[in-house]
Design a protein around this motif. Sequence first.
Motif, PDB file in Angstrom:
ATOM      1  N   VAL A   1       0.864  -1.187   0.000  1.00 41.76           N
ATOM      2  CA  VAL A   1       0.000   0.000   0.000  1.00 41.76           C
ATOM      3  C   VAL A   1       0.899   1.235   0.000  1.00 41.76           C
ATOM      4  O   VAL A   1       1.715   1.420   0.902  1.00 41.76           O
ATOM      5  CB  VAL A   1      -0.926   0.008   1.232  1.00 41.76           C
ATOM      6  N   ARG A   2       0.754   2.085  -1.019  1.00 38.62           N
ATOM      7  CA  ARG A   2       1.687   3.206  -1.215  1.00 38.62           C
ATOM      8  C   ARG A   2       1.153   4.528  -0.646  1.00 38.62           C
ATOM      9  O   ARG A   2       1.908   5.325  -0.124  1.00 38.62           O
ATOM     10  CB  ARG A   2       1.957   3.361  -2.722  1.00 38.62           C
ATOM     11  N   SER A   3      -0.145   4.776  -0.770  1.00 38.70           N
ATOM     12  CA  SER A   3      -0.711   6.029  -0.248  1.00 38.70           C
ATOM     13  C   SER A   3      -2.146   5.768   0.203  1.00 38.70           C
ATOM     14  O   SER A   3      -2.789   4.819  -0.266  1.00 38.70           O
ATOM     15  CB  SER A   3      -0.674   7.136  -1.303  1.00 38.70           C
ATOM     16  N   ASN A   4      -2.638   6.589   1.132  1.00 36.87           N
ATOM     17  CA  ASN A   4      -4.006   6.384   1.629  1.00 36.87           C
ATOM     18  C   ASN A   4      -4.567   7.690   2.161  1.00 36.87           C
ATOM     19  O   ASN A   4      -3.861   8.701   2.230  1.00 36.87           O
ATOM     20  CB  ASN A   4      -4.041   5.285   2.700  1.00 36.87           C
ATOM     21  N   GLY A   5      -5.844   7.663   2.541  1.00 37.76           N
ATOM     22  CA  GLY A   5      -6.447   8.868   3.107  1.00 37.76           C
ATOM     23  C   GLY A   5      -7.894   8.670   3.501  1.00 37.76           C
ATOM     24  O   GLY A   5      -8.613   7.867   2.898  1.00 37.76           O
ATOM     25  N   PHE A   6      -8.311   9.387   4.550  1.00 35.00           N
ATOM     26  CA  PHE A   6      -9.717   9.482   4.925  1.00 35.00           C
ATOM     27  C   PHE A   6     -10.381  10.573   4.096  1.00 35.00           C
ATOM     28  O   PHE A   6      -9.767  11.608   3.815  1.00 35.00           O
ATOM     29  CB  PHE A   6      -9.857   9.869   6.405  1.00 35.00           C
ATOM     30  N   SER A   7     -11.641  10.361   3.732  1.00 34.74           N
ATOM     31  CA  SER A   7     -12.402  11.441   3.109  1.00 34.74           C
ATOM     32  C   SER A   7     -12.734  12.488   4.178  1.00 34.74           C
ATOM     33  O   SER A   7     -12.523  12.265   5.372  1.00 34.74           O
ATOM     34  CB  SER A   7     -13.687  10.894   2.492  1.00 34.74           C
ATOM     35  N   TYR A   8     -13.257  13.630   3.750  1.00 40.48           N
ATOM     36  CA  TYR A   8     -13.495  14.735   4.690  1.00 40.48           C
ATOM     37  C   TYR A   8     -14.432  14.322   5.825  1.00 40.48           C
ATOM     38  O   TYR A   8     -14.229  14.700   6.979  1.00 40.48           O
ATOM     39  CB  TYR A   8     -14.070  15.932   3.932  1.00 40.48           C
ATOM     40  N   SER A   9     -15.441  13.542   5.529  1.00 39.00           N
ATOM     41  CA  SER A   9     -16.399  13.118   6.558  1.00 39.00           C
ATOM     42  C   SER A   9     -15.840  12.030   7.468  1.00 39.00           C
ATOM     43  O   SER A   9     -16.352  11.806   8.560  1.00 39.00           O
ATOM     44  CB  SER A   9     -17.674  12.594   5.894  1.00 39.00           C
ATOM     45  N   GLY A  10     -14.795  11.351   6.997  1.00 36.02           N
ATOM     46  CA  GLY A  10     -14.247  10.233   7.759  1.00 36.02           C
ATOM     47  C   GLY A  10     -14.962   8.919   7.510  1.00 36.02           C
ATOM     48  O   GLY A  10     -14.606   7.891   8.077  1.00 36.02           O
ATOM     49  N   ASN A  11     -15.999   8.939   6.648  1.00 32.63           N
ATOM     50  CA  ASN A  11     -16.763   7.714   6.381  1.00 32.63           C
ATOM     51  C   ASN A  11     -16.109   6.833   5.320  1.00 32.63           C
ATOM     52  O   ASN A  11     -16.263   5.612   5.337  1.00 32.63           O
ATOM     53  CB  ASN A  11     -18.187   8.067   5.932  1.00 32.63           C
ATOM     54  N   LEU A  12     -15.417   7.440   4.375  1.00 28.59           N
ATOM     55  CA  LEU A  12     -14.785   6.675   3.294  1.00 28.59           C
ATOM     56  C   LEU A  12     -13.273   6.687   3.459  1.00 28.59           C
ATOM     57  O   LEU A  12     -12.694   7.668   3.934  1.00 28.59           O
ATOM     58  CB  LEU A  12     -15.134   7.282   1.930  1.00 28.59           C
ATOM     59  N   ILE A  13     -12.637   5.589   3.082  1.00 29.17           N
ATOM     60  CA  ILE A  13     -11.174   5.556   3.020  1.00 29.17           C
ATOM     61  C   ILE A  13     -10.770   5.135   1.610  1.00 29.17           C
ATOM     62  O   ILE A  13     -11.500   4.429   0.920  1.00 29.17           O
ATOM     63  CB  ILE A  13     -10.553   4.589   4.050  1.00 29.17           C
TER      64      ILE A  13
ATOM     65  N   PHE B  95      -7.118   3.859  -0.647  1.00 24.90           N
ATOM     66  CA  PHE B  95      -5.680   3.581  -0.649  1.00 24.90           C
ATOM     67  C   PHE B  95      -5.277   3.051  -2.020  1.00 24.90           C
ATOM     68  O   PHE B  95      -6.113   2.544  -2.774  1.00 24.90           O
ATOM     69  CB  PHE B  95      -5.286   2.599   0.468  1.00 24.90           C
ATOM     70  N   THR B  96      -4.017   3.219  -2.356  1.00 25.60           N
ATOM     71  CA  THR B  96      -3.504   2.761  -3.650  1.00 25.60           C
ATOM     72  C   THR B  96      -2.458   1.682  -3.412  1.00 25.60           C
ATOM     73  O   THR B  96      -1.725   1.722  -2.412  1.00 25.60           O
ATOM     74  CB  THR B  96      -2.868   3.919  -4.444  1.00 25.60           C
ATOM     75  N   THR B  97      -2.397   0.722  -4.334  1.00 27.82           N
ATOM     76  CA  THR B  97      -1.431  -0.376  -4.212  1.00 27.82           C
ATOM     77  C   THR B  97      -0.416  -0.297  -5.348  1.00 27.82           C
ATOM     78  O   THR B  97      -0.674   0.286  -6.396  1.00 27.82           O
ATOM     79  CB  THR B  97      -2.150  -1.741  -4.257  1.00 27.82           C
ATOM     80  N   ASP B  98       0.739  -0.913  -5.118  1.00 22.78           N
ATOM     81  CA  ASP B  98       1.837  -0.849  -6.080  1.00 22.78           C
ATOM     82  C   ASP B  98       1.645  -1.789  -7.258  1.00 22.78           C
ATOM     83  O   ASP B  98       0.934  -2.799  -7.156  1.00 22.78           O
ATOM     84  CB  ASP B  98       3.163  -1.202  -5.395  1.00 22.78           C
ATOM     85  N   LYS B  99       2.305  -1.438  -8.349  1.00 21.89           N
ATOM     86  CA  LYS B  99       2.339  -2.309  -9.525  1.00 21.89           C
ATOM     87  C   LYS B  99       3.590  -3.178  -9.420  1.00 21.89           C
ATOM     88  O   LYS B  99       4.703  -2.719  -9.649  1.00 21.89           O
ATOM     89  CB  LYS B  99       2.391  -1.443 -10.788  1.00 21.89           C
ATOM     90  N   THR B 100       3.415  -4.427  -9.041  1.00 25.40           N
ATOM     91  CA  THR B 100       4.552  -5.324  -8.858  1.00 25.40           C
ATOM     92  C   THR B 100       4.069  -6.771  -8.832  1.00 25.40           C
ATOM     93  O   THR B 100       2.873  -7.031  -8.661  1.00 25.40           O
ATOM     94  CB  THR B 100       5.303  -4.986  -7.546  1.00 25.40           C
ATOM     95  N   MET B 101       4.956  -7.698  -9.005  1.00 26.53           N
ATOM     96  CA  MET B 101       4.656  -9.137  -8.952  1.00 26.53           C
ATOM     97  C   MET B 101       3.485  -9.516  -9.860  1.00 26.53           C
ATOM     98  O   MET B 101       2.622 -10.322  -9.501  1.00 26.53           O
ATOM     99  CB  MET B 101       4.347  -9.577  -7.513  1.00 26.53           C
ATOM    100  N   GLY B 102       3.414  -8.900 -11.020  1.00 26.08           N
ATOM    101  CA  GLY B 102       2.370  -9.233 -11.982  1.00 26.08           C
ATOM    102  C   GLY B 102       1.018  -8.619 -11.686  1.00 26.08           C
ATOM    103  O   GLY B 102       0.049  -8.867 -12.413  1.00 26.08           O
ATOM    104  N   CYS B 103       0.919  -7.817 -10.611  1.00 25.48           N
ATOM    105  CA  CYS B 103      -0.348  -7.178 -10.248  1.00 25.48           C
ATOM    106  C   CYS B 103      -0.333  -5.721 -10.688  1.00 25.48           C
ATOM    107  O   CYS B 103       0.679  -5.038 -10.549  1.00 25.48           O
ATOM    108  CB  CYS B 103      -0.568  -7.236  -8.738  1.00 25.48           C
ATOM    109  N   ASN B 104      -1.458  -5.249 -11.193  1.00 22.72           N
ATOM    110  CA  ASN B 104      -1.578  -3.850 -11.597  1.00 22.72           C
ATOM    111  C   ASN B 104      -1.721  -2.950 -10.384  1.00 22.72           C
ATOM    112  O   ASN B 104      -2.170  -3.378  -9.324  1.00 22.72           O
ATOM    113  CB  ASN B 104      -2.798  -3.660 -12.510  1.00 22.72           C
TER     114      ASN B 104
END
Length: 325
Positions: free
Chosen positions: A96-108, A110-119
């Motif tokens: 997991v490379r980056s993440n964040g809460f939305s302004y309300s805190g209800n949604l999160i 995150f982004t994952t890396d491109k490696t080991m054959g996964c996008n």
Amino acid sequence: MKPIMLHGHERSITQIKYNREGDLIFSCAKDSQPNVWYSLNGERLGTFVGHNGAVWCIDCSWDTSKVLTGAADNFCKVWDCETGSQLHSIETRTAVRSNGFSYSGNLIMFTTDKTMGCNCEIHVYDLRDGDQLASNTPLLTIPIEGSKITSAIWGPYEESIVTGHENGEICIFDIKSGKTVQSCKDHTKQINDIQPYKDYTMFITASKDNTAKLFDMDTLELKKTYRTERPVNSAAISPLHEHVVLGGGQEAMQVTTTNTRVGKFDARFFHLVFEEEFGRVKGHFGPINSVAFHPDGKSYSSGGEDGYVRVHYFDANYLDINFDY
């Protein structure tokens, strides 16, 4: 300007964040244990124990009740801020490379890396829906074709996600459709950091191409460019003055062969409008990996490759700096 030195990490700092009130600083590093500190005196309040790899990103919800961390052990975790206990653990296929809460805190998100054959992918979860977290089925998954995401933040009104990519591209994704709404490529190399202005009308990016750039949040129009002679790892906009702070330095792998004076490991202050540098703050024994302004604009913090977080309270004469125009 004598800094408060926070030393609770054994390895280099990857990200630091203030909560909305500014009384707490959250820090994460490559040593797998994120920390939380009092910003006023540098006292460490606690540690979130549970990751088994370098923790790349950290964020705090608007009411400081929850903390979100993402790490190289392929987990994104949600913690109770008060007790330090783990509330949710989301397993991913890659780091997991980056993440964040939305302004309300209800949604999160995150982004994952491109490696080991996964996008590379963007995942969005609704914390109010226990089934999503229990079954690990996100509200939205956006697969990324091409260059991987290296930094991401929420856009205004929880309607979009702004991403910075390894090839210097910036994209805005609509979270209803999952499609790219806007994109631009004003940077020539990897974007290391994106931070929004307090009212989300603009944001600043930091890049390996030795520049930080200011963009309009809606149109991605390039407004300003702040140039240095070394890679910029992080940049932040002051909520009080028309100032920005840039942190960076040489690549970490070259630090051992360089004098600290030559490596230029100082935080640099630029005027937001005129793009002129007016100050530098020295202190770190290596590149600065993350910078953040206190929400009241009267202090800022920097986290470096040396494992220290330095909290700087501005002198009174800084608050009197005015440019005539």
